[in-house]
Every structure is written in structure tokens, then in C-alpha cells.
Enzyme design. Structure first.
Site, PDB file in Angstrom:
ATOM      1  N   GLU A 489     -22.479 -16.890  18.522  1.00  0.00           N
ATOM      2  CA  GLU A 489     -23.368 -17.489  17.519  1.00  0.00           C
ATOM      3  C   GLU A 489     -23.468 -16.536  16.335  1.00  0.00           C
ATOM      4  O   GLU A 489     -23.777 -15.349  16.512  1.00  0.00           O
ATOM      5  CB  GLU A 489     -24.770 -17.715  18.109  1.00  0.00           C
ATOM      6  CG  GLU A 489     -24.855 -18.854  19.089  1.00  0.00           C
ATOM      7  CD  GLU A 489     -26.273 -19.074  19.604  1.00  0.00           C
ATOM      8  OE1 GLU A 489     -26.716 -20.223  19.646  1.00  0.00           O
ATOM      9  OE2 GLU A 489     -26.946 -18.084  19.978  1.00  0.00           O
ATOM     10  N   ILE A 490     -23.219 -17.047  15.143  1.00  0.00           N
ATOM     11  CA  ILE A 490     -23.361 -16.250  13.917  1.00  0.00           C
ATOM     12  C   ILE A 490     -24.609 -16.731  13.199  1.00  0.00           C
ATOM     13  O   ILE A 490     -24.739 -17.918  12.889  1.00  0.00           O
ATOM     14  CB  ILE A 490     -22.108 -16.365  13.040  1.00  0.00           C
ATOM     15  CG1 ILE A 490     -20.943 -15.678  13.771  1.00  0.00           C
ATOM     16  CG2 ILE A 490     -22.327 -15.767  11.664  1.00  0.00           C
ATOM     17  CD1 ILE A 490     -19.637 -15.707  13.041  1.00  0.00           C
TER      18      ILE A 490
END
Length: 741
Positions: A489-490
Site C-alpha cells: 500500500e502506498i
């Protein structure tokens, strides 16, 4: 025709239609070359970066063969090669498969393909393949219609039939030709798992005949064709071992083998995936009925292509492909040195996947003992790969040399950090500690250095507050264990620059992760969805469901493990922290209905899960499996308030609906950009039943309206925590779907 459709499609997209010229006669092939010995070299060269078998490519292959080979008396042998380095054929063109609306249309399409492959053999000349790079799916099937296969020993050369991962089977003769080449057992293993085989193993199996260096693969294939023509190479199948003859060629051996294969398929699929069973049927039918084996195979393919399971698995594949493209407009900073703060399980895992991709890793922790534990973890994983021949000794040495261990007492750590392009912190979930690390790092790193936090829940904006370079700060949330979990997840905060976002995405992709971009909110996306799920797990336990029944119910839904086993494997302390954090966050009534003290109280008892030998289950290192101790049974008995005698369907619907509703809420609140991101996030981050395609494709399949009715029923029965979000109500009212296909 398919070729015309392809041409129309390219014109629609603004691409110029292909125009044949003497220098380039074909769109999907280089011009045919004829050697002085009479070997025709046909090189695949599709317009895209990879070679794939599309309807248009197949049409052109027929045209090329009929015009240049069939009646050409000068052609004494044919070599199939590729004009692209490190790329043979990556498989079938997936959009073509999706484009066929009536899946029964595959039967005549595949028959046309089989007729083409049989026409290659009818020419009566040696057919040789020069394989360099991926040789997968339809690409491997193409080679199996040929007489001789030469493969390069490049690390990029892999052979496999991954169709099962798309809910399909090899349709161009693969289920029939592979067992003939390598034996039934080896063929079933390849087709049922979809795993790739390296060239050295492929040669031992009999799948390839010769392995050479990449630079000589085509010339060796041409020479092999000449030697077959001259009789120097006699074409023969690899002989079966005595044991394989007993198993595969006797009635009693075959019965035992198929019983074992079915047991394995039942265990691995839980009956949720039709493709492995269809593959078994094709191989068995081919042995018993050789005259109709190819007809049966294509009929089975068409049936599978029409299943919701195949649609879901192809949807995941599509999503993965979409996620490979960097969505940010900024120019990423070139990253050659990554500092990792914290050498625990997460930090060491991040260090491992970074070092493996050729980047220098500065692994920093408090003392030498912590660094040694982290480096030992990496070495252990690389040793296993070396033993399984998935890594060369040279690459092992290179990976190890890419890691530089540093401690607080190292006199040179600041100098090393002066060369860092990115810092990833993987320390305890403590906001003050993370902010202190930001300040310490900013004082010694260059201005372009990106600072990424691996926090699982703390808002990135809070970590960036007071920083000198807040625009360089971003969240990169990895999942444990990092080397094997594919999701990243960014999480940009409001002030994160486009260049920082692009850099984080580039590094994550290079590390081999599927990256999804999510909004900076408590829990981000995956853990935010897990919050209500965990609360409902405690609720069904309180309502009298046993741990074993709970795990079995969710596994039967299609999850890889049940929620109780998952909590034990992740760690009761970690799961409890996430649940507690989200209970105090902004989810309101959606975190109600259960009692998360169930896990909180276990921490005080030292029941931390598998890592401590005791969680919900008891783990004995000497014995396989797990049991529920008398002490845990007593603890749960005190926790249970009532026994509602819930059936499996109600257990599944209660737990999964909380999960799915929160995913829809995240889409409603723009925490995720679209349903594709939502599906990929939960399939890769939590193992959400892949054959259902993720929460949004699952909703499409069962019907949003029906699902909303079920949730409303639960809301009336159990409370407002089951209230479906507004987006679901809107979709239900208009009979709308989340995915168009």
C-alpha cells in the site's frame, strides 16, 4: 475475422493500422529467413513489448505458413525463434479471451488453431524451437507441437502452463502433448499448479532437449535442425524410469496415481476451483479416447471460460496488469541505495526484497545482535532458494554483499546515510519514535531522499508533521512476511510531492510488489477493512461458535486460512493493536457489535499466537498441527454469552459482509480509486477468496441488491453495525454493477 477486428480496434485507439512492406511483410513476425542448408527461421515479433498469441497473430501465422512454407521445396526444416531478446511467447492475449462473449465460440476457434499446428507437422520437415525468455501457456503449447526444443540458460527463461491460475486449461493440445513428453505425473504437477520450470529441470524432465547460453540459442537450434535433417540427431522421447512405468502404465498404478491427484486437488482447492478437475478429466479422457482427445479438450476449455471463477481470476490478472503502470505524473528519483530502519521481521524482509533487486541496503538497528538476527533471516531465505536451485551461488553472494549492517554505535552510519536515496522505517508503532527517526534521518540524508514509513495504521500526515521536508514523506505499508506477500500500500499525505509518490511506486514495483495507492486515513485500506471483520469474529465466538467451526466456515468460503488461524499467525498482539486502534478511530458504529477484549486479554496471558507457541491454538514444535488447550476452552467458555447454534452460511455472511461493506465504504469515501484497486488490495493483502475475484466482483456475482437485503436482515437481527453503506444502497436501487465485464 479476428484480424479485421484487431485492425478496427487499433484504428479506434488512434494507432496506425499495419501496412506490409518488403522490409516488414508481417505485423507479428519478422521476415522469414532461409539459411543455405534450407532451414526457415520464423521469428515471433509482436508489436507490443511481449510476444503473445492473439487471434490476429494466429491468423497471420496461418498466412505466413501457407504463403512461405507449405509449397516451398527449398524449406528442409523450420526453426521458431523470437526477434525479441529474453522473450519467446508470454502466453495467450487475455483481452482476446475476454472479448469472446459466447464462450462456445472458443470451440471452432481452438479447432482452427489445432488444425494449424497439425498442418505444421504435415509438412514433414523437422520443427525446432529456440526458446529464450518466458515460454508460457500457448507459447509452450506451440513448442510441444515441434520435434526438438533448445532453451537458453538465461534466468529469464521459464517454461510453464499457468492457465489454471486464470481458471482455464491449456487448450491448444497442452493437456495431451505434455503428458506424452514428460509423463503423466510431471505433467499433472505442472498443469495443476501452473508453476514455472527452469531450463535445467525442463531438460531432466524431457520438456527441452538442449540447454545453451542465450547468445547461441538460435544458432544451436538451426544446427540442431540441420543435424536432425542429416540423421546426426535421432528424435526420441526421454525413457520413463522403472517406477514411472509401474505408476503410469499399469492399471493398478494409474488408479493409485489418480486417487492421489484427486486428493491433492480436493485439499488445495476445497472444491472451489473447477479448472483442476477439468484438467484431470482431459488427461484421463485422452488416455482412454485418443480419437476425441483434442475435441474434448476444447469443449472443456469453453466450459471453463464461461465460469464465474474464470471471470474472477482473469479480473485479478487484469487488475495486476493495471497496477504495474505508475499513476503519478512526477519523475521518480533514481534509487540505488535504500536505508532500512529496524532489522526485525518486517525490516529484514524489506531489506531482502530490496537487495535482491540490486539496490544497496543500509540495514540499521540498535545493536549488533539485532543486525545479526536480520541478516540471518535474509541469509536463511537465500540459502533455501540456493538449495532449491532458484538462486545461483553468484546471485546469493551478490545479494549478501548488497546488505550493509549499521548500528547506533557505528561511526560511519551518518556517512552511509548521506548516500541514501530512500529511507524505509520499520520500527514499533509509536508516533513519537517515528517522528524522532524522521528528524534524525533528515539531518544526515540528502535533500532528494524519500522517507517512507511502514506503519500499518498511523496517519502519514501525523508522522510528517514538523518535518523539514514533509513533501518527501510517504507511507509504504508492506505485509508480513514481506518476501512472500505480494501487496504494497502506498499512502501519500496531503503534502507529499508527485516526485515522491512516483519514486515510492517505482521502488515498490522494482521490489516485485503489486502497488495500490490509498488515502491517508486510519488503517489505510486493507487494515481498515480487517477492523470490522475482526470485531465480528469476536461477536460470533461470543455467540457460541467454536474456533474450529469458525475457521472451517471461512475456509469453505474460500479464504486461504480461517480468521482464528490468521490471528495466531499474524500475532495476537498485532491483531489486537489494529483492532484497538481502529475502535478509537473514525469508523464509528462499524467497529461495534463484538468485544475485542477477547484478544487484548490474551496478550496479558502471554498467548501471542504461533510465535509464542500459544494463541487461540496450541502449537507443538515436535508435532504437526494445532490443538485447543483446556485453558483456552475455559477462557472462551467465560467469554461466550449465548449459543445461537449458527450454521455455516450465517457465520460466513456475518463475517464477510462486515469485510465487504467496509471495502465499499472505502470506495464511497475515495480511500481507494476504483473497484479494481479494492479487489486487488483484499485478494493480495488478506487472501480474499481469489475465485470470487475480490469484494466488488463478489458483489457483482451474488447481486448487490440481494447482498443489501441480507445485510438489512442482519441489521434488524443484530444491530446497526450491519447497516449497508450508502454506495451499496445506491447500487442496489439501480441494479448497477461495480465491473462492466
Amino acid at each position: 475475422t479476428a484480424a479485421v477486428e484487431q485492425e478496427e480496434k487499433t484504428v479506434e485507439q488512434g494507432e496506425k493500422p499495419f501496412v506490409s512492406t518488403p522490409d516488414r511483410k508481417y505485423e507479428f513476425f519478422s521476415n522469414v529467413e532461409l539459411t543455405p542448408e534450407g532451414v526457415a527461421v520464423i521469428r515471433f515479433d509482436c508489436p507490443k513489448k511481449v510476444n503473445s498469441i492473439s487471434f490476429a497473430m494466429a491468423e497471420e501465422a496461418r498466412k505466413l505458413w501457407n504463403e512461405e512454407i507449405v509449397d516451398n521445396s527449398q524449406v528442409k526444416a523450420v526453426v521458431f525463434s523470437s526477434a525479441k531478446p529474453n522473450m519467446f511467447i508470454a502466453g495467450a492475449d487475455i483481452p482476446d479471451i475476454q472479448k469472446v462473449e459466447n464462450k462456445q465460440d472458443f470451440i471452432p476457434l481452438i479447432e482452427k488453431g489445432i488444425n494449424f499446428f497439425q498442418s505444421l507437422r504435415e509438412k514433414g520437415v523437422p520443427l525446432v524451437c529456440a526458446i529464450d525468455g518466458p515460454c508460457l501457456g500457448g507459447g509452450l503449447e506451440w513448442t510441444m507441437w515441434c520435434d526438438y526444443r533448445v532453451a537458453s540458460d538465461s534466468p529469464k527463461t521459464v517454461l510453464g502452463l499457468p492457465e489454471v491460475k486464470l481458471g482455464l486449461l491449456p487448450g491448444f493440445g497442452g493437456t495431451q502433448n505434455l503428458p506424452e513428453l514428460v509423463g503423466t505425473q510431471a505433467a499433472m504437477d505442472m498443469m495443476l499448479t501452473g508453476k514455472n520450470v527452469r531450463p535445467d529441470k525442463a531438460k531432466k524432465m524431457g520438456l527441452v532437449d538442449l540447454v545453451v547460453a542465450p547468445q547461441s540459442v538460435e544458432s544451436s537450434a538451426i544446427q540442431s535442425a540441420v543435424d536432425i535433417m542429416n540423421g546426426k540427431i535421432k528424435l526420441k522421447k526421454k525413457p520413463k524410469s522403472f517406477m514411472n512405468r509401474i505408476v503410469e502404465d499399469t492399471m493398478i498404478g494409474q488408479k493409485m496415481m489418480w486417487d492421489q491427484v484427486k486428493k491433492m486437488v480436493d485439499k488445495n482447492t476445497n472444491g472451489n476451483y473447477p479448472a483442476p478437475y477439468a484438467i484431470m478429466q482431459c488427461v484421463q479422457h485422452g488416455i482412454a479416447n485418443p480419437a476425441t482427445r483434442f475435441q474434448n479438450e476444447r469443449e472443456q476449455f469453453a466450459k471453463l471460460a464461461a465460469t464465474p471463477e474464470s471471470e474472477a481470476l482473469i479480473g485479478i490478472f487484469d487488475g495486476m496488469t493495471q497496477m504495474k503502470k505508475n499513476p503519478f505524473e512526477g519523475t521518480g528519483v533514481p534509487v540505488s541505495t535504500v536505508a532500512v530502519m529496524g532489522a526485525g521481521l518486517m525490516g529484514a524482509g524489506i531489506g531482502q526484497v530490496t537487495a535482491e533487486k540490486g539496490m544497496t541496503v543500509l540495514l540499521k538497528d540498535r545493536n549488533d545482535e539485532a543486525i545479526e538476527r536480520g541478516e540471518s533471516y535474509m541469509r536463511g531465505n537465500w540459502d533455501k532458494k540456493l538449495k532449491r536451485k532458484r538462486l545461483s551461488q553468484f546471485q546469493h553472494n551478490l545479494n549478501t554483499s548488497n546488505v550493509v549492517g549499521l548500528t547506533d554505535d557505528s561511526p560511519t552510519w551518518k556517512k552511509h546515510f548521506g548516500n541514501a536515496d530512500m529511507v524505509i522505517e520499520a520500527v514499533f508503532e509509536d508516533l513519537d519514535l517515528k517522528k524522532k527517526i524522521v528528524a534524525d534521518v533528515e539531518s544526515v540524508t540528502p535533500d532528494h531522499c524519500v522517507f517512507a514509513s511502514n506503519t500499518s495504521a498511523i496517519p502519514i500526515e501525523a508522522i510528517a508533521e514538523g518535518a523539514k521536508r514533509p513533501e518527501n514523506i510517504i507511507g509504504m505499508h508492506y505485509f508480513s512476511p514481506v518476501p512472500s506477500m505480494p501487496l504494497l500500500e502506498i499512502i501519500p499525505h496531503g503534502g507529499t510531492s508527485e516526485n515522491t509518490k512516483a519514486t515510492a511506486f517505482d521502488v515498490g514495483t522494482k521490489q516485485g510488489k503489486t502497488c495500490i495507492v490509498v488515502k491517508d486515513v486510519p488503517g489505510f485500506y486493507v487494515n481498515r477493512c480487517l477492523g470490522p471483520f475482526l470485531v465480528e469474529v469476536s461477536a460470533v465466538v461470543r455467540d457460541g461458535v467454536s474456533l474450529e467451526k469458525l475457521d472451517k466456515s471461512i475456509k469453505d468460503f474460500g479464504m486461504p486460512v480461517g480468521p482464528v488461524t490468521l490471528a495466531d499467525e499474524v500475532g495476537i498482539d498485532v491483531v489486537s493493536h489494529v483492532a484497538s486502534f481502529l475502535s478509537e478511530a473514525d469508523l464509528g458504529v462499524r467497529m461495534e457489535g463484538g468485544d475485542i477484549s477477547l484478544m487484548k486479554n490474551m496478550i496479558g496471558k502471554g498467548w501471542l499466537g504461533k510465535k509464542s507457541g500459544q494463541g487461540f491454538y496450541t502449537y507443538d514444535k515436535k508435532k504437526k498441527g494445532k490443538t485447543v488447550s483446556a485453558e483456552v476452552k475455559s477462557y472462551l467458555k467465560d467469554f461466550v454469552q449465548q449459543d445461537l447454534n449458527l450454521d455455516e452460511k450465517e457465520i460466513q455472511d456475518r463475517i464477510v459482509s462486515r469485510f465487504v461493506n467496509e471495502a465499499a465504504m472505502c470506495l464511497q469515501d475515495e480511500i481507494i480509486a476504483n473497484p479494481v484497486v479494492g479487489d486487488i488490495g483484499l485478494v493480495f493483502g488478506t487472501g480474499f477468496a481469489p475465485f470470487r475475484g475480490g469484494p466488488f466482483r463478489y458483489l457483482d456475482q451474488v447481486g448487490v441488491s440481494q447482498y443489501v437485503d441480507r445485510m438489512n436482515y442482519f441489521a434488524d437481527k443484530y444491530g446497526a453495525q450491519f447497516e449497508p453503506c450508502q454506495l451499496l444502497k445506491d447500487y442496489a436501487a439501480t441494479n448497477k454493477k461495480f465491473h462492466s465485464n
